[in-house]
Enzyme design. Structure first.
Site, PDB file in Angstrom:
ATOM      1  N   PRO A 119     -74.801 -59.068 -39.601  1.00  0.00           N
ATOM      2  CG  PRO A 119     -73.225 -58.143 -41.036  1.00  0.00           C
ATOM      3  CD  PRO A 119     -73.340 -58.975 -39.800  1.00  0.00           C
ATOM      4  CE  LYS A 166     -85.510 -54.355 -39.110  1.00  0.00           C
ATOM      5  NZ  LYS A 166     -84.174 -54.618 -38.587  1.00  0.00           N
TER       6      LYS A 166
END
Length: 285
Positions: A55, A160
């Site tokens: 994460p 991203k």
């Protein structure tokens, strides 16, 4: 995301071993044909190619540099591919440590969501040396439909974070627009169909619509369960803000999006849900 990616490697006939702090995820992958290791260090000792997906930045640092991290047993020549969305500066630090161990490191964050991960249709944005890119691509092709070399290490993450900042802005815009139109009397499916064929068309309208009852198979159709969590979107907006500050780039809408998701995530009713839940919050006001 990572679980679906690993399953697609198994389906492609690769010899896959996995590690995860969540034993349920490990057992699910074992039932799909993967092996398992007890620590990242153990996994590194038996692997020539390692794909990581966690994460946040502290997690990837622990996976690589922790007391039982990958670097403890990383073999020279190992190909390390990290699909986490993290701070590009942290990725560059990991790259330096992996290089010092005689191995290779590429950042390869993904876009497309859980459905694309399951169907092997992800887009990979890859940063790292060009000389090993074809080998990296040969593995990522089993998990994605688009594998794009973005340049040096960290560049995949730059792309991203740009993508996710724009995605957050567009999702908020889609949610506000759809909420307003529905409250003005438009039928939700018809409104979405028209917007999807007009100049307002975007992924948040025609592929990942946040309005319940418009599309099947998206988080909005199951009370925003699964999908891309609001807290993860907030994390990525924070990383984008750091990147903007470091490059003297104004991000007025990006900062507003971060404020909106920060407020959303303060409510336990919304924080665990997919980021499209912003529509539900707006519709309840």
């Amino acid at each position: 995301m990572g679980g679906h990616m690993a399953k697609n490697l198994v389906k492609a006939g690769k010899d896959v071993v996995v590690y995860d702090v969540n034993d349920t995820s490990v057992q699910d992958l074992k039932s799909s044909g993967a092996g398992a290791c007890a620590t990242p260090s153990e996994l590194a000792a038996c692997s020539d190619v390692i794909v990581t997906m966690v994460p946040s930045s502290p997690h990837i640092q622990e996976v690589f540099t922790g007391s039982n991290g990958l670097l403890k047993s990383l073999k020279p020549g190992t190909l390390c591919i990290d699909s986490s969305t993290i701070d590009p500066t942290v990725s560059k630090d990991i790259d330096s440590a992996v290089r010092a161990a005689g191995a290779h490191f590429y950042d390869a964050p993904v876009s497309g969501g859980v459905v694309a991960a399951e169907n092997g249709m992800l887009t990979f944005m890859v940063g790292g040396d060009a000389d090993k890119f074809d080998e990296v691509k040969s593995y990522l092709d089993h998990m994605g439909a688009n594998v794009i070399h973005c340049g040096a290490n960290g560049n995949g993450l730059v792309v991203k974070l740009c993508n996710n900042m724009m995605l957050a802005i567009s999702m908020i815009g889609a949610a506000e627009t759809l909420n307003m139109g529905i409250k003005m009397g438009m039928e939700r499916k018809l409104l979405s169909e028209i917007l999807g064929k007009s100049t307002a068309r975007c992924w948040s309208i025609d592929t990942y619509n946040p309005v319940p009852g418009v599309m099947e198979g998206v988080p909005a159709s199951r009370d925003y369960e699964g999908g891309f969590g609001s807290t993860l979107m907030l994390k990525d907006l924070g990383l984008a803000e750091l990147m903007a500050n470091g490059s003297d780039s104004p991000i007025v809408l990006g900062e507003m999006a971060k404020q909106i998701y920060d407020e959303l995530c303060k409510d336990d009713k919304f924080a665990p849900k997919d980021f499209g839940v912003i529509f539900k919050k707006l519709s309840e006001q």
